[in-house]
Design a protein around this motif. Structure first.
Motif, PDB file in Angstrom:
ATOM      1  N   TYR A 148       0.788  -1.459   0.131  1.00 27.53           N
ATOM      2  CA  TYR A 148       0.288   0.013   0.213  1.00 27.53           C
ATOM      3  C   TYR A 148       0.842   1.373  -0.119  1.00 27.53           C
ATOM      4  O   TYR A 148       0.927   2.615  -0.402  1.00 27.53           O
ATOM      5  N   ASN A 149       1.575   1.303   1.262  1.00 29.19           N
ATOM      6  CA  ASN A 149       2.754   2.409   0.969  1.00 29.19           C
ATOM      7  C   ASN A 149       3.426   2.669  -0.574  1.00 29.19           C
ATOM      8  O   ASN A 149       3.651   3.907  -0.887  1.00 29.19           O
ATOM      9  N   ALA A 150       4.204   1.639  -0.923  1.00 28.23           N
ATOM     10  CA  ALA A 150       4.478   1.380  -2.324  1.00 28.23           C
ATOM     11  C   ALA A 150       4.361   2.321  -3.233  1.00 28.23           C
ATOM     12  O   ALA A 150       4.561   3.316  -3.929  1.00 28.23           O
ATOM     13  N   ALA A 202       2.102   2.377  -9.654  1.00 26.87           N
ATOM     14  CA  ALA A 202       1.451   1.468  -9.120  1.00 26.87           C
ATOM     15  C   ALA A 202       0.745   0.587  -8.989  1.00 26.87           C
ATOM     16  O   ALA A 202      -0.021   0.096  -8.116  1.00 26.87           O
ATOM     17  N   ARG A 203       0.018   0.667  -9.783  1.00 27.35           N
ATOM     18  CA  ARG A 203      -1.040  -0.688 -10.411  1.00 27.35           C
ATOM     19  C   ARG A 203      -0.522  -2.148  -9.964  1.00 27.35           C
ATOM     20  O   ARG A 203      -1.353  -1.901  -8.987  1.00 27.35           O
ATOM     21  N   PRO A 204       0.526  -2.537  -9.977  1.00 27.51           N
ATOM     22  CA  PRO A 204       1.161  -3.706  -8.824  1.00 27.51           C
ATOM     23  C   PRO A 204       1.195  -3.838  -7.787  1.00 27.51           C
ATOM     24  O   PRO A 204       0.494  -4.942  -6.671  1.00 27.51           O
ATOM     25  N   TYR A 205       1.600  -3.190  -7.503  1.00 24.23           N
ATOM     26  CA  TYR A 205       1.327  -2.747  -5.766  1.00 24.23           C
ATOM     27  C   TYR A 205      -0.013  -2.833  -5.391  1.00 24.23           C
ATOM     28  O   TYR A 205      -0.690  -3.684  -4.207  1.00 24.23           O
ATOM     29  N   PHE A 206      -1.044  -1.899  -5.555  1.00 24.06           N
ATOM     30  CA  PHE A 206      -2.238  -2.258  -4.913  1.00 24.06           C
ATOM     31  C   PHE A 206      -2.940  -3.480  -5.374  1.00 24.06           C
ATOM     32  O   PHE A 206      -4.193  -3.736  -4.470  1.00 24.06           O
ATOM     33  N   GLU A 207      -2.716  -3.515  -6.770  1.00 23.91           N
ATOM     34  CA  GLU A 207      -3.099  -4.533  -6.865  1.00 23.91           C
ATOM     35  C   GLU A 207      -3.177  -6.716  -5.931  1.00 23.91           C
ATOM     36  O   GLU A 207      -3.493  -6.556  -6.109  1.00 23.91           O
ATOM     37  N   ARG A 208      -1.707  -6.008  -5.843  1.00 25.08           N
ATOM     38  CA  ARG A 208      -1.805  -7.243  -4.778  1.00 25.08           C
ATOM     39  C   ARG A 208      -2.137  -6.858  -3.194  1.00 25.08           C
ATOM     40  O   ARG A 208      -1.806  -7.867  -2.442  1.00 25.08           O
ATOM     41  N   TYR A 209      -2.192  -5.313  -3.061  1.00 25.79           N
ATOM     42  CA  TYR A 209      -3.004  -5.463  -1.574  1.00 25.79           C
ATOM     43  C   TYR A 209      -3.874  -5.524  -1.473  1.00 25.79           C
ATOM     44  O   TYR A 209      -4.520  -6.574  -0.338  1.00 25.79           O
ATOM     45  N   ARG A 210      -4.433  -5.910  -2.884  1.00 29.46           N
ATOM     46  CA  ARG A 210      -6.301  -6.012  -2.726  1.00 29.46           C
ATOM     47  C   ARG A 210      -6.154  -8.100  -2.841  1.00 29.46           C
ATOM     48  O   ARG A 210      -6.862  -7.873  -1.609  1.00 29.46           O
ATOM     49  N   GLN A 211      -5.635  -8.211  -3.446  1.00 27.79           N
ATOM     50  CA  GLN A 211      -5.104  -9.810  -3.153  1.00 27.79           C
ATOM     51  C   GLN A 211      -4.563  -9.651  -1.456  1.00 27.79           C
ATOM     52  O   GLN A 211      -5.919 -11.128  -0.605  1.00 27.79           O
ATOM     53  N   LEU A 212      -3.868  -8.813  -0.817  1.00 24.58           N
ATOM     54  CA  LEU A 212      -3.318  -9.549   0.848  1.00 24.58           C
ATOM     55  C   LEU A 212      -4.170  -9.007   1.517  1.00 24.58           C
ATOM     56  O   LEU A 212      -4.324  -9.270   2.828  1.00 24.58           O
TER      57      LEU A 212
END
Length: 400
Positions: A322-324, A355-365
């Protein structure tokens, strides 16, 4: 009229003294026979409810002897494995102590010439010393049962007894230092569990003498007590003390950061965070605190770099993603304010792509944290012209 009052006093006072002697005699007879000791105790306690009777040494001594006899009877039953209320045994010990403290205070009263002639101190100090450990065990008994009010009462009595004049010849705070410090700790613990700030702090200085884990736990209780009292100066001082002395504890550091963050003193929070990282450069909590602080201070590149370090150490933690991602969103926001030419727009698109891959990963976690990832992914997908994904976020936005 005055003569009548005088005559009444002449008749009333002897009657009162006669009643006192009668009840004391009755209690002594019970003590001697050993039958109905609880009733004898009640008679004596009723006598002592009168302030005048509290000056009579004989009543206090008889009460103490009654309590001892009750204690010995109960102790014998326990030894023979007969049914007996263990709690009563502990309470009798506490009553023995308070009774002898009162007697000693009376014994230490100066005579008409101003001299103190102690008649009982040595005898009863030596006797009570043999029973005193049961006061500690009583505190332990109630604390294990979760009765922190009674637990505090016993540990308070144990610690307080060390400074009683009755034991002045025994220097218990020194000769019994280990048990004394432990009783102080458990008194502090019980008071903390009761959320009583003043009592939590009452024996904290003695509890801190334990060292080790008990030292660090005591500092935690003190910090909470000062927070309850809204004493921010002492609260922060205790947090700092714990931060420097209890490196393994996760209690003090986040609260220091929260304290300075709430006051918008992010530079001060960062100073402590950097100090913590000097001691442990790979500590995930310290790194995440730094990442968040830098993000809030507007240092997006610095925050991103620290977030990447955390992800490299542990890629299953949600918040570093999320921070990244937020670091790139923030950079995009600044770029949008000044973007004009094609190069600026390409840079802006690259920020959203990053920003996209970080927020998509954040969504998963962190699927439950929709308030944090839905608005950001909505914005990302909008700016990257990702129609299907945007429609999904748009639908989620409308649900909130």
């Amino acid at each position: 009229m005055n003569r009548l009052l005088l005559l009444l006093l002449v008749f009333v006072l002897p009657a009162s003294l006669s009643a006192q002697k009668k009840e004391l005699s009755q209690a002594r007879s019970i003590l001697k026979s050993g039958n109905g000791l609880a009733n004898g105790q009640q008679i004596l306690e009723k006598l002592l409810a009168d302030p005048e009777n509290r000056k009579e040494e004989k009543i206090w001594i008889t009460l103490y002897q009654t309590l001892v006899k009750r204690y010995d009877e109960g102790n014998e039953k326990l030894y023979l494995k007969q049914n007996y209320d263990t709690a009563l045994l502990f309470n009798l010990t506490a009553q023995m102590a308070t009774t002898l403290f009162a007697l000693d205070s009376l014994d230490a009263t100066p005579d008409a010439g101003g001299k103190v002639k102690l008649k009982y101190r040595k005898k009863y100090a030596d006797e009570l010393l043999a029973y005193r450990p049961n006061i500690f065990f009583g505190g332990s008994y109630y604390t294990r049962k979760g009765d922190f009010k009674q637990g505090f009462r016993f540990f308070d009595l144990y610690v307080n007894s060390a400074s009683q004049p009755l034991f002045s010849g025994h220097r218990l705070a020194v000769t019994d230092s280990v048990q004394y410090r432990q009783a102080a700790y458990w008194a502090t613990y019980c008071a903390y569990k009761l959320k009583d700030a003043d009592k939590t702090l009452q024996y904290a200085p003695e509890a801190l003498q334990n060292g080790g884990d008990l030292y660090c736990s005591t500092l935690q209780y003190m910090a909470n007590a000062y927070q309850w009292k809204k004493d921010s100066v002492n609260y922060l001082n205790i947090l700092k003390r714990g931060f420097h002395s209890c490196r393994r504890s996760l209690f003090f550091f986040p609260r220091i950061v929260d304290y300075f963050t709430e006051k918008n003193q992010l530079d001060s929070a960062l100073v402590f965070t950097n100090e913590a990282l000097k001691a442990d450069s790979t500590h995930l909590l310290y790194l995440f605190a730094k990442s968040t602080l830098l993000l809030n201070m507007g240092d997006n590149d610095g925050s991103y770099a620290v977030s990447e370090k955390i992800i490299a150490l542990n890629d299953t933690l949600a918040e570093p993603y999320y921070n990244a991602g937020t670091a790139f969103i923030n950079k995009a926001s600044k770029q949008e304010e000044t973007a004009a030419g094609r190069a600026d727009k390409l840079t802006l698109r690259r920020y959203y792509e990053n920003a996209r891959p970080y927020f998509e990963r954040y969504r998963q976690l962190a699927p439950d944290q929709q308030d944090k990832w839905v608005p950001s992914l909505y914005r990302i997908y909008l700016n990257l012209n990702m129609g299907r994904q945007f429609e999904e976020m748009d639908a989620l936005m409308k649900q909130h």
